[in-house]
Design a protein around this motif. Structure first.
Motif, short mmCIF file in Angstrom:
data_model
loop_
_atom_site.label_atom_id
_atom_site.label_comp_id
_atom_site.label_asym_id
_atom_site.label_seq_id
_atom_site.Cartn_x
_atom_site.Cartn_y
_atom_site.Cartn_z
N ILE A 57 -24.45 37.57 -40.72
CA ILE A 57 -23.45 38.62 -40.47
C ILE A 57 -23.50 39.71 -41.55
O ILE A 57 -23.94 39.46 -42.67
N TRP A 83 -21.87 43.27 -43.79
CA TRP A 83 -20.78 43.47 -44.75
C TRP A 83 -19.64 44.32 -44.22
O TRP A 83 -18.60 44.42 -44.85
N ARG A 94 -15.74 36.13 -34.48
CA ARG A 94 -16.28 36.09 -33.12
C ARG A 94 -17.47 35.16 -33.02
O ARG A 94 -17.69 34.52 -31.98
N LYS A 152 -24.63 32.83 -42.87
CA LYS A 152 -25.11 33.54 -44.07
C LYS A 152 -24.43 34.91 -44.05
O LYS A 152 -24.81 35.80 -43.30
N GLU A 171 -24.46 39.73 -48.88
CA GLU A 171 -24.15 39.61 -50.32
C GLU A 171 -23.18 40.69 -50.78
O GLU A 171 -22.43 40.49 -51.73
N GLY A 187 -30.24 38.40 -48.38
CA GLY A 187 -30.88 38.31 -47.07
C GLY A 187 -32.32 37.85 -47.19
O GLY A 187 -32.79 37.01 -46.43
N GLY A 202 -26.33 43.17 -37.49
CA GLY A 202 -26.79 43.96 -38.64
C GLY A 202 -27.65 45.11 -38.19
O GLY A 202 -27.50 45.61 -37.07
N SER A 203 -28.57 45.50 -39.05
CA SER A 203 -29.36 46.71 -38.77
C SER A 203 -30.52 46.40 -37.83
O SER A 203 -31.03 45.27 -37.80
N THR A 234 -33.64 44.80 -39.74
CA THR A 234 -33.55 43.36 -40.02
C THR A 234 -33.58 42.58 -38.71
O THR A 234 -34.17 41.49 -38.63
N LEU A 287 -26.78 45.19 -32.92
CA LEU A 287 -27.39 46.11 -33.87
C LEU A 287 -26.56 47.40 -33.98
O LEU A 287 -25.37 47.38 -33.78
N CYS A 311 -20.62 49.80 -36.45
CA CYS A 311 -21.74 49.90 -35.50
C CYS A 311 -21.32 50.75 -34.31
O CYS A 311 -22.12 51.49 -33.76
N GLU A 338 -28.39 56.59 -37.14
CA GLU A 338 -27.12 55.98 -37.50
C GLU A 338 -26.87 56.25 -38.99
O GLU A 338 -27.65 55.83 -39.84
P1 NAP Z 1 -28.60 44.32 -42.64
O1 NAP Z 1 -29.19 44.81 -43.88
O2 NAP Z 1 -29.44 44.18 -41.45
O3 NAP Z 1 -27.93 42.92 -43.01
C1 NAP Z 1 -27.29 42.10 -42.09
C2 NAP Z 1 -27.40 40.66 -42.55
O4 NAP Z 1 -28.77 40.25 -42.54
C3 NAP Z 1 -26.90 40.45 -43.98
O5 NAP Z 1 -26.29 39.18 -44.07
C4 NAP Z 1 -28.20 40.47 -44.77
O6 NAP Z 1 -28.10 39.82 -46.01
C5 NAP Z 1 -29.13 39.74 -43.82
N1 NAP Z 1 -30.55 39.98 -44.04
C6 NAP Z 1 -31.15 41.03 -44.64
N2 NAP Z 1 -32.49 40.87 -44.64
C7 NAP Z 1 -32.76 39.69 -44.02
C8 NAP Z 1 -33.96 38.97 -43.70
N3 NAP Z 1 -35.15 39.42 -44.03
N4 NAP Z 1 -33.84 37.81 -43.05
C9 NAP Z 1 -32.63 37.32 -42.70
N5 NAP Z 1 -31.46 37.94 -42.99
C10 NAP Z 1 -31.52 39.11 -43.63
O7 NAP Z 1 -27.38 45.18 -42.18
P2 NAP Z 1 -26.18 45.69 -43.07
O8 NAP Z 1 -26.72 46.79 -43.91
O9 NAP Z 1 -25.52 44.54 -43.73
O10 NAP Z 1 -25.18 46.25 -41.95
C11 NAP Z 1 -25.28 47.52 -41.46
C12 NAP Z 1 -26.00 47.56 -40.12
O11 NAP Z 1 -25.48 46.58 -39.23
C13 NAP Z 1 -25.84 48.86 -39.39
O12 NAP Z 1 -27.07 49.27 -38.86
C14 NAP Z 1 -24.86 48.53 -38.25
O13 NAP Z 1 -24.92 49.34 -37.15
C15 NAP Z 1 -25.17 47.13 -37.96
N6 NAP Z 1 -23.99 46.44 -37.42
C16 NAP Z 1 -23.92 46.14 -36.08
C17 NAP Z 1 -22.81 45.53 -35.53
C18 NAP Z 1 -22.74 45.19 -34.07
O14 NAP Z 1 -21.91 44.40 -33.68
N7 NAP Z 1 -23.55 45.74 -33.21
C19 NAP Z 1 -21.75 45.19 -36.36
C20 NAP Z 1 -21.83 45.50 -37.71
C21 NAP Z 1 -22.97 46.12 -38.22
P3 NAP Z 1 -27.81 40.66 -47.37
O15 NAP Z 1 -26.95 41.81 -47.01
O16 NAP Z 1 -27.13 39.67 -48.21
O17 NAP Z 1 -29.13 41.08 -47.91
#
Ligand code: NAP
Ligand code: MG
Length: 483
Positions: A151, A153, A162, A177, A180, A210, A230-231, A234, A253, A286, A385
Motif C-alpha cells: 500500500i 503513503w 479496504r 507492506k 516507508e 519497497g 501505488g504508482s 511499481t 494505479l 489517485c 499525474e
Molecule cells: P509507489 O512508489 O509505487 O509505492 C507504493 C508501494 O509499493 C509502497 O509501499 C512502496 O514502498 C512499494 N514499492 C516500491 N517499490 C517496490 C518494489 N520494487 N517492489 C515492491 N514494492 C515496492 O507509489 P507511491 O509513491 O507510494 O504512491 C503514489 C502513487 O500511487 C501515485 O501514482 C498514485 O496515483 C498511486 N495511488 C493509486 C491509488 C489507487 O487506488 N488507484 C491509491 C493511492 C495511490 P516504499 O514506499 O516503502 O518504497
C-alpha cells in the motif's frame, strides 16, 4: 532520536523489530523533524511473516473460524478503531502532513471498511448451475490463501482498511507492506489488531523499503495473491514479478481524472466540489480531479470564480485548521515543483495560486495550490499525474469534444459530469472510460460500498464494495453425477 517512539512490525500476533535490528527514522512533513522510527525489514522478516500467514490460514485458529466469526472479529476491530479515532488521526496527520480533520475522516473510513466487510463476511456464496442429464454443478467462493497487500503513503489507513477488510472477511490471511514514508497509523492498527482478537498470523504488517521488503514480499513463492496500490511504474515491476510465480494481482494505479463542466450546470454547486477535488490530501490522490474541462461559453466566467477561490486557499501544518497540509516528502515536493517549473517554461498561463501560512514551519514540505488555464491538451501538465495541488483548466466546444478531451490521457480512474440535462449526464457517463463517474458530485462521501478501480493505465481489478470481496476470492466448481 533517542526519545522517539519505536514502532514495531506485527508478525504471528507479536510486535517485533526487524531481525537485523535496523530502523528507519520518521520525520513529520509539517516541520521536517524526526519523531519516531520504524523497522527496516528485510527478506528474512518477510519470510517469517509469510510463514506465519500460511500457518494461520492452514493450521491456526484463523483458518478454522466460520465466516460469521470472522465478521464478528472485523466488527470488534471496527469499534476499536472508532474508539481510538483521535489518536490514530493525530498520528496519521503528523506522519503524512494531511490536516487533522481529514485524517479523522480517513480513520472513520477505515472503521467503516471493517464494519462493511464484517457485515458481508457470511453473505458470500456461490451458485448452483443446471446441467444436461444426470449432472448438477455448484460453485464455492473460496479465499485465495495468503494475500500480500502493498500500500502507498497517501491514504495509509483507508487503503489498509479496504485491503484487509475484504481479505479477512473472505478468510484469507495477509502480509501488509506499508509505504516507508507513512506507515505509523498502519503499525498502530497492527497493535490494535491484537486487542481486537484478530487470531495470530491472520494479519501481519511488515514495514521497510519497497526495494527491499516490498520486493521480497511480491516475489515470495508462498504468496497466493497480490493487492497493489501505488504508482504505475511499481505496478509494472510487481506484475512482472507476479508473472514469474503465475500469481493473480489487482492493480490500483494512478489517474488524471477530468471534471467536466457544461454550461447548463449549477456552477455555484460545482465550484467548491471542484476545488476540493484537487486540494483534498494536497492533491496526492489517485482520483484527484486534476483536470477541469469547461464549456467554452462559460469558460471566462467560471475560471474567474475558480481563480478567486484559489487565491484564498492556504496550506499549513496538519494540526492547524487550514485548507490543506504539507506534501508527504521532500521528494514529492520536488516532483510537484518540477511540473510547475516546466509548465512556466512552456508558457502555460498560471492564473492563480494560494498561499503558505505565515506560521508554517520552515522545514515543512509546503506548496500553495496552483491553477493553470488554457492548458494545451498534449502538455505534460494535462497528461501526467502530478500528485500535488495543481489544477489544469481546459476549454471544450461541445459534448463530443468534452468526451474526447476527458478520454485523452493514458489513465481512466474517475470522472465527473456537471450538467442539469439528464440525458446528457447518461450519454457522457457511458462514453467516458473511467472506473467511477460522478454526476453533479465528486468523490461524494467515503463510498466504501462503491466498487473502485481503473481502466487503461489506472490499473485493473476492483476494490471496495462487494466487488472487493469477489477479488479476494476464487471460484471452485464442483460437478455431481447423480445417475
Ligand atoms: P509507489 O512508489 O509505487 O509505492 C507504493 C508501494 O509499493 C509502497 O509501499 C512502496 O514502498 C512499494 N514499492 C516500491 N517499490 C517496490 C518494489 N520494487 N517492489 C515492491 N514494492 C515496492 O507509489 P507511491 O509513491 O507510494 O504512491 C503514489 C502513487 O500511487 C501515485 O501514482 C498514485 O496515483 C498511486 N495511488 C493509486 C491509488 C489507487 O487506488 N488507484 C491509491 C493511492 C495511490 P516504499 O514506499 O516503502 O518504497
Ligand atoms: Mg512520514
Amino acid at each position: 532520536m533517542t526519545n522517539n517512539k519505536s514502532y514495531k512490525n506485527l508478525i504471528a500476533g507479536k510486535l517485533c523489530d526487524a531481525i537485523s535490528g535496523k530502523k528507519l527514522d520518521v520525520t513529520s512533513p509539517s516541520d521536517g523533524l524526526s519523531f519516531a522510527s520504524i523497522p527496516q525489514s528485510s527478506k528474512r522478516d518477510i519470510d517469517l511473516a509469510v510463514r506465519s500467514a500460511r500457518h494461520a490460514y492452514e493450521k491456526g485458529a484463523w483458518g478454522k473460524m466460520s465466516a460469521t466469526e470472522r465478521g464478528r472479529v472485523l466488527l470488534k476491530f471496527s469499534f476499536l478503531i472508532e474508539k481510538h479515532k483521535d489518536e490514530l488521526a493525530s498520528l496519521e496527520a503528523k506522519d503524512t502532513g494531511k490536516i487533522f480533520s481529514q485524517a479523522k475522516s480517513d480513520i472513520s473510513g477505515l472503521a467503516r471498511y471493517f464494519e462493511f466487510y464484517g457485515g458481508a463476511a457470511d453473505k458470500m456464496h456461490g451458485d448452483t448451475i443446471p446441467m444436461k442429464g444426470d449432472f448438477l454443478a455448484l460453485t464455492l467462493r473460496e479465499p485465495h490463501g495468503v494475500v500480500a497487500g502493498i500500500i502507498p503513503w497517501n491514504y495509509p489507513s483507508k487503503i489498509l482498511g479496504r485491503v484487509i477488510g475484504a481479505a479477512l472477511a473472505m478468510g484469507n490471511s495477509l502480509v501488509i507492506k506499508p509505504a516507508e514514508d507513512a506507515c505509523l497509523s498502519v503499525l498502530r492498527v497492527g497493535e490494535l489488531a491484537i486487542i481486537a482478537g484478530v487470531p495470530d498470523g491472520a494479519l501481519n504488517i511488515v514495514a521497510g523499503t519497497g526495494i527491499e521488503a516490498g520486493a521480497a514480499l511480491s516475489s515470495h513463492k508462498d504468496v497466493d495473491f497480490i493487492s497493489f496500490t501505488g504508482s504505475p511504474i511499481t505496478g509494472t515491476i510487481i506484475q512482472q514479478t507476479a508473472a514469474k510465480n503465475n500469481r493473480g494481482v489487482t492493480m490500483e494505479l494512478g489517474g488524471k481524472s477530468a471534471q467536466v463542466v457544461f454550461a447548463d450546470a449549477d456552477l455555484e454547486k460545482a465550484l467548491p466540489v471542484i476545488v476540493s477535488g484537487i486540494i483534498h490530501n494536497s492533491g496526492q490522490v489517485c482520483s484527484a480531479g486534476s483536470r477541469v474541462l469547461i464549456e467554452q461559453s462559460i469558460y471566462d466566467e467560471f475560471i474567474k470564480k475558480l481563480a478567486a477561490r484559489f487565491k484564498e486557499l492556504v496550506a499549513g501544518p496538519h494540526d492547524a485548521d487550514f485548507d490543506l497540509g504539507a506534501l508527504v516528502s521532500q521528494k514529492q515536493l520536488k516532483i510537484v515543483k518540477a511540473f510547475i517549473e516546466q509548465a512556466k517554461q512552456e508558457n502555460i498561463e498560471l492564473l492563480a495560486t494560494g498561499e503558505i501560512a505565515n506560521n508554517a514551519p520552515k522545514g515543512g514540505n509546503y506548496i500553495e495550490p496552483h491553477l493553470f488555464t488554457n492548458v494545451p491538451p498534449k502538455s505534460d501538465l494535462a497528461q501526467k499525474e502530478i500528485f500535488g495541488p495543481v489544477l489544469c483548466a481546459l476549454p471544450f466546444k461541445n459534448e463530443e469534444d468534452a468526451i474526447k478531451l476527458a478520454n485523452n490521457t493514458e489513465f481512466g480512474l474517475v470522472s465527473s459530469v456537471w450538467s442539469n440535462d439528464g440525458a446528457r449526464q447518461i450519454r457522457v457517463a457511458k462514453k467516458i472510460r473511467a472506473g467511477q463517474i460522478f454526476i453533479n458530485a465528486y468523490g461524494a462521501g467515503d463510498g466504501n460500498e462503491l466498487p473502485f478501480g481503473g481502466f487503461k493505465k489506472s490499473g485493473f481489478g476492483r476494490e471496495k464494495g462487494l466487488e472487493g470481496l469477489y477479488e479476494m476470492s476464487a471460484i471452485k466448481t464442483i460437478i455431481f453425477n447423480h445417475s
